[in-house]
Design a protein around this motif. Structure first.
Motif, PDB file in Angstrom:
ATOM      1  N   LEU A 132     -71.091 -42.310  25.144  1.00 39.14           N
ATOM      2  CA  LEU A 132     -71.539 -40.913  25.085  1.00 39.14           C
ATOM      3  C   LEU A 132     -72.429 -40.604  26.286  1.00 39.14           C
ATOM      4  CD1 LEU A 132     -72.486 -40.792  21.294  1.00 39.14           C
ATOM      5  CD2 LEU A 132     -70.448 -39.783  22.344  1.00 39.14           C
ATOM      6  N   LYS A 133     -72.274 -39.402  26.831  1.00 36.98           N
ATOM      7  CA  LYS A 133     -73.053 -38.996  27.988  1.00 36.98           C
ATOM      8  C   LYS A 133     -73.998 -37.863  27.586  1.00 36.98           C
ATOM      9  CE  LYS A 133     -70.580 -41.714  30.642  1.00 36.98           C
ATOM     10  NZ  LYS A 133     -71.151 -42.968  31.195  1.00 36.98           N
ATOM     11  N   PHE A 168     -75.073 -30.619  24.343  1.00 32.29           N
ATOM     12  CA  PHE A 168     -75.448 -31.288  25.585  1.00 32.29           C
ATOM     13  C   PHE A 168     -75.040 -32.766  25.594  1.00 32.29           C
ATOM     14  CE2 PHE A 168     -78.126 -27.552  25.541  1.00 32.29           C
ATOM     15  CZ  PHE A 168     -78.047 -27.127  26.862  1.00 32.29           C
ATOM     16  N   VAL A 169     -74.061 -33.090  24.781  1.00 31.05           N
ATOM     17  CA  VAL A 169     -73.492 -34.448  24.761  1.00 31.05           C
ATOM     18  C   VAL A 169     -72.018 -34.358  25.123  1.00 31.05           C
ATOM     19  CG1 VAL A 169     -72.927 -36.435  23.296  1.00 31.05           C
ATOM     20  CG2 VAL A 169     -75.137 -35.275  23.036  1.00 31.05           C
ATOM     21  N   LEU A 211     -78.379 -49.131   8.928  1.00 26.91           N
ATOM     22  CA  LEU A 211     -78.867 -50.254   9.725  1.00 26.91           C
ATOM     23  C   LEU A 211     -78.560 -51.587   9.052  1.00 26.91           C
ATOM     24  CD1 LEU A 211     -82.325 -48.879  10.935  1.00 26.91           C
ATOM     25  CD2 LEU A 211     -80.196 -49.024  12.233  1.00 26.91           C
ATOM     26  N   ARG A 212     -78.626 -51.611   7.724  1.00 26.31           N
ATOM     27  CA  ARG A 212     -78.307 -52.850   6.996  1.00 26.31           C
ATOM     28  C   ARG A 212     -76.819 -53.158   7.039  1.00 26.31           C
ATOM     29  NH1 ARG A 212     -81.982 -50.576   3.231  1.00 26.31           N
ATOM     30  NH2 ARG A 212     -80.241 -49.875   1.932  1.00 26.31           N
ATOM     31  N   ALA A 213     -76.012 -52.102   6.988  1.00 25.60           N
ATOM     32  CA  ALA A 213     -74.555 -52.291   6.967  1.00 25.60           C
ATOM     33  C   ALA A 213     -73.907 -51.206   7.831  1.00 25.60           C
ATOM     34  CB  ALA A 213     -74.024 -52.229   5.536  1.00 25.60           C
ATOM     35  N   PRO A 214     -73.884 -51.403   9.162  1.00 34.34           N
ATOM     36  CA  PRO A 214     -73.323 -50.381  10.055  1.00 34.34           C
ATOM     37  C   PRO A 214     -71.875 -50.045   9.705  1.00 34.34           C
ATOM     38  CG  PRO A 214     -74.508 -52.062  11.299  1.00 34.34           C
ATOM     39  CD  PRO A 214     -74.405 -52.562   9.893  1.00 34.34           C
ATOM     40  N   LEU A 215     -71.566 -48.765   9.787  1.00 31.85           N
ATOM     41  CA  LEU A 215     -70.210 -48.314   9.472  1.00 31.85           C
ATOM     42  C   LEU A 215     -69.264 -48.479  10.653  1.00 31.85           C
ATOM     43  CD1 LEU A 215     -71.130 -45.012   7.596  1.00 31.85           C
ATOM     44  CD2 LEU A 215     -70.464 -47.185   6.579  1.00 31.85           C
ATOM     45  N   VAL A 216     -69.834 -48.484  11.861  1.00 34.29           N
ATOM     46  CA  VAL A 216     -69.029 -48.605  13.075  1.00 34.29           C
ATOM     47  C   VAL A 216     -69.719 -49.568  14.032  1.00 34.29           C
ATOM     48  CG1 VAL A 216     -68.039 -46.292  12.896  1.00 34.29           C
ATOM     49  CG2 VAL A 216     -70.189 -46.623  14.134  1.00 34.29           C
ATOM     50  N   SER A 217     -68.975 -50.025  15.038  1.00 35.90           N
ATOM     51  CA  SER A 217     -69.568 -50.878  16.061  1.00 35.90           C
ATOM     52  C   SER A 217     -70.383 -50.026  17.022  1.00 35.90           C
ATOM     53  CB  SER A 217     -68.470 -51.615  16.832  1.00 35.90           C
ATOM     54  OG  SER A 217     -67.769 -50.712  17.669  1.00 35.90           O
ATOM     55  N   GLY A 218     -71.234 -50.671  17.794  1.00 32.52           N
ATOM     56  CA  GLY A 218     -72.066 -49.950  18.738  1.00 32.52           C
ATOM     57  C   GLY A 218     -71.286 -49.302  19.863  1.00 32.52           C
ATOM     58  N   GLU A 219     -70.042 -49.727  20.050  1.00 33.90           N
ATOM     59  CA  GLU A 219     -69.206 -49.174  21.123  1.00 33.90           C
ATOM     60  C   GLU A 219     -68.420 -47.939  20.679  1.00 33.90           C
ATOM     61  OE1 GLU A 219     -69.139 -52.563  20.354  1.00 33.90           O
ATOM     62  OE2 GLU A 219     -70.669 -52.876  21.916  1.00 33.90           O
ATOM     63  N   THR A 220     -68.502 -47.576  19.428  1.00 34.58           N
ATOM     64  CA  THR A 220     -67.756 -46.421  18.918  1.00 34.58           C
ATOM     65  C   THR A 220     -68.389 -45.113  19.409  1.00 34.58           C
ATOM     66  OG1 THR A 220     -67.171 -47.658  16.923  1.00 34.58           O
ATOM     67  CG2 THR A 220     -66.903 -45.267  16.852  1.00 34.58           C
ATOM     68  N   PRO A 221     -67.603 -44.220  20.014  1.00 37.60           N
ATOM     69  CA  PRO A 221     -68.159 -42.954  20.526  1.00 37.60           C
ATOM     70  C   PRO A 221     -68.405 -41.925  19.420  1.00 37.60           C
ATOM     71  CG  PRO A 221     -65.821 -43.038  20.965  1.00 37.60           C
ATOM     72  CD  PRO A 221     -66.181 -44.371  20.352  1.00 37.60           C
ATOM     73  N   LEU A 222     -69.246 -42.298  18.494  1.00 36.68           N
ATOM     74  CA  LEU A 222     -69.643 -41.439  17.380  1.00 36.68           C
ATOM     75  C   LEU A 222     -71.132 -41.165  17.531  1.00 36.68           C
ATOM     76  CD1 LEU A 222     -69.221 -40.134  14.524  1.00 36.68           C
ATOM     77  CD2 LEU A 222     -69.777 -42.397  13.578  1.00 36.68           C
ATOM     78  N   LEU A 223     -71.485 -39.907  17.721  1.00 35.37           N
ATOM     79  CA  LEU A 223     -72.892 -39.541  17.883  1.00 35.37           C
ATOM     80  C   LEU A 223     -73.603 -39.657  16.542  1.00 35.37           C
ATOM     81  CD1 LEU A 223     -75.211 -38.405  19.608  1.00 35.37           C
ATOM     82  CD2 LEU A 223     -74.377 -36.105  19.047  1.00 35.37           C
ATOM     83  N   ASP A 228     -85.999 -37.922  19.606  1.00 33.73           N
ATOM     84  CA  ASP A 228     -85.991 -39.126  20.426  1.00 33.73           C
ATOM     85  C   ASP A 228     -84.553 -39.480  20.754  1.00 33.73           C
ATOM     86  OD1 ASP A 228     -88.729 -39.228  20.059  1.00 33.73           O
ATOM     87  OD2 ASP A 228     -88.646 -40.809  18.531  1.00 33.73           O
ATOM     88  N   VAL A 229     -84.336 -40.008  21.956  1.00 31.50           N
ATOM     89  CA  VAL A 229     -83.002 -40.437  22.371  1.00 31.50           C
ATOM     90  C   VAL A 229     -83.031 -41.918  22.714  1.00 31.50           C
ATOM     91  CG1 VAL A 229     -81.237 -40.235  24.175  1.00 31.50           C
ATOM     92  CG2 VAL A 229     -82.260 -38.173  23.191  1.00 31.50           C
ATOM     93  N   ASN A 230     -82.097 -42.641  22.132  1.00 26.29           N
ATOM     94  CA  ASN A 230     -81.921 -44.072  22.388  1.00 26.29           C
ATOM     95  C   ASN A 230     -80.812 -44.203  23.433  1.00 26.29           C
ATOM     96  OD1 ASN A 230     -81.243 -46.781  22.345  1.00 26.29           O
ATOM     97  ND2 ASN A 230     -81.319 -46.973  20.120  1.00 26.29           N
ATOM     98  N   LEU A 231     -81.198 -44.250  24.703  1.00 28.29           N
ATOM     99  CA  LEU A 231     -80.210 -44.243  25.780  1.00 28.29           C
ATOM    100  C   LEU A 231     -79.366 -45.507  25.827  1.00 28.29           C
ATOM    101  CD1 LEU A 231     -81.768 -42.559  28.955  1.00 28.29           C
ATOM    102  CD2 LEU A 231     -79.873 -41.788  27.533  1.00 28.29           C
TER     103      LEU A 231
END
Length: 203
Positions: free
Chosen positions: A186-187, A61-62, A131-143, A175-178
């Motif tokens: 991601l949609k 459903f994503v 969270l301490r060392a993110p592997l990708v930026s927040g804009e990366t379309p990785l679920l 939980d979903v973080n919209l």
């Protein structure tokens, strides 16, 4: 248990019954402990299978951006970061497809391997490290999905984590973080959101 002990005792001389009885008790208790351990292991595996099905159904459903789907036409790749989160429970979903793409599994050890991933599944410890060392930026379309079922849900959202598997009493939910999902492109289907609790990463 009583019958087994009496059969054991009855086969020895009355003056020598204590030692065989102790042995018989120990053997019976050992078998009981082993049975309990097997039951716990079976329950743990069943729980992992439920989580695997949750992950599969959430992915269904994503919607990923069209360019991501075009780059990963054949497979939708579920990735572990260093830790095998589902273990053998992955076998329950391994032959399924998501929008015509065959589900695949890959373990990654660093950010350089993330290009093949569509979904990143993290344990709670893995999420804390992420969270301490993110592997990708927040804009990366990785679920990004985190397994936080070890304790009762706090209702808190986490930056960069789109979905959290959570425990609500004796039940599992998610939980979903919209806001994180929107940033990543991601949609999420409205059908999925109706079943989720929407959380805010700023609380």
């Amino acid at each position: 248990m009583y019958l087994k002990m009496m059969q054991c005792v009855g086969s020895v001389n009355r003056t020598q019954w204590i030692y065989p009885l102790v042995l018989c008790l120990c053997a019976t208790l050992s078998l009981s402990v082993m049975a309990e351990d097997e039951a716990v292991s079976a329950q743990a595996l069943q729980l992992q299978k439920v989580k695997a099905v949750f992950v599969l159904n959430i992915a269904k459903f994503v919607r990923w951006p069209a360019d991501v789907v075009a780059a990963h036409k054949e497979h939708l790749t579920l990735c572990y970061y260093r830790e095998d989160v589902l273990g053998s429970a992955y076998d329950v979903i391994h032959d399924h497809t998501v929008d015509g793409r065959q589900l695949a599994l890959q373990r990654i050890t660093d950010a350089d391997n993330l290009a093949v991933c569509d979904l990143l599944l993290l344990s709670e410890a893995g999420m804390e490290q992420y969270l301490r060392a993110p592997l990708v930026s927040g804009e990366t379309p990785l679920l990004v999905v985190a397994d936080l079922t070890a304790h009762e849900s706090t209702g808190k959202g986490y930056p960069g984590v789109h979905v959290a598997l959570v425990r609500k009493g004796s039940k599992l939910g998610f939980d979903v973080n919209l806001s994180a999902a929107h940033r990543s492109g991601l949609k999420f289907s409205s059908r999925l959101l109706r079943l989720a609790r929407i959380v805010d990463e700023n609380t």
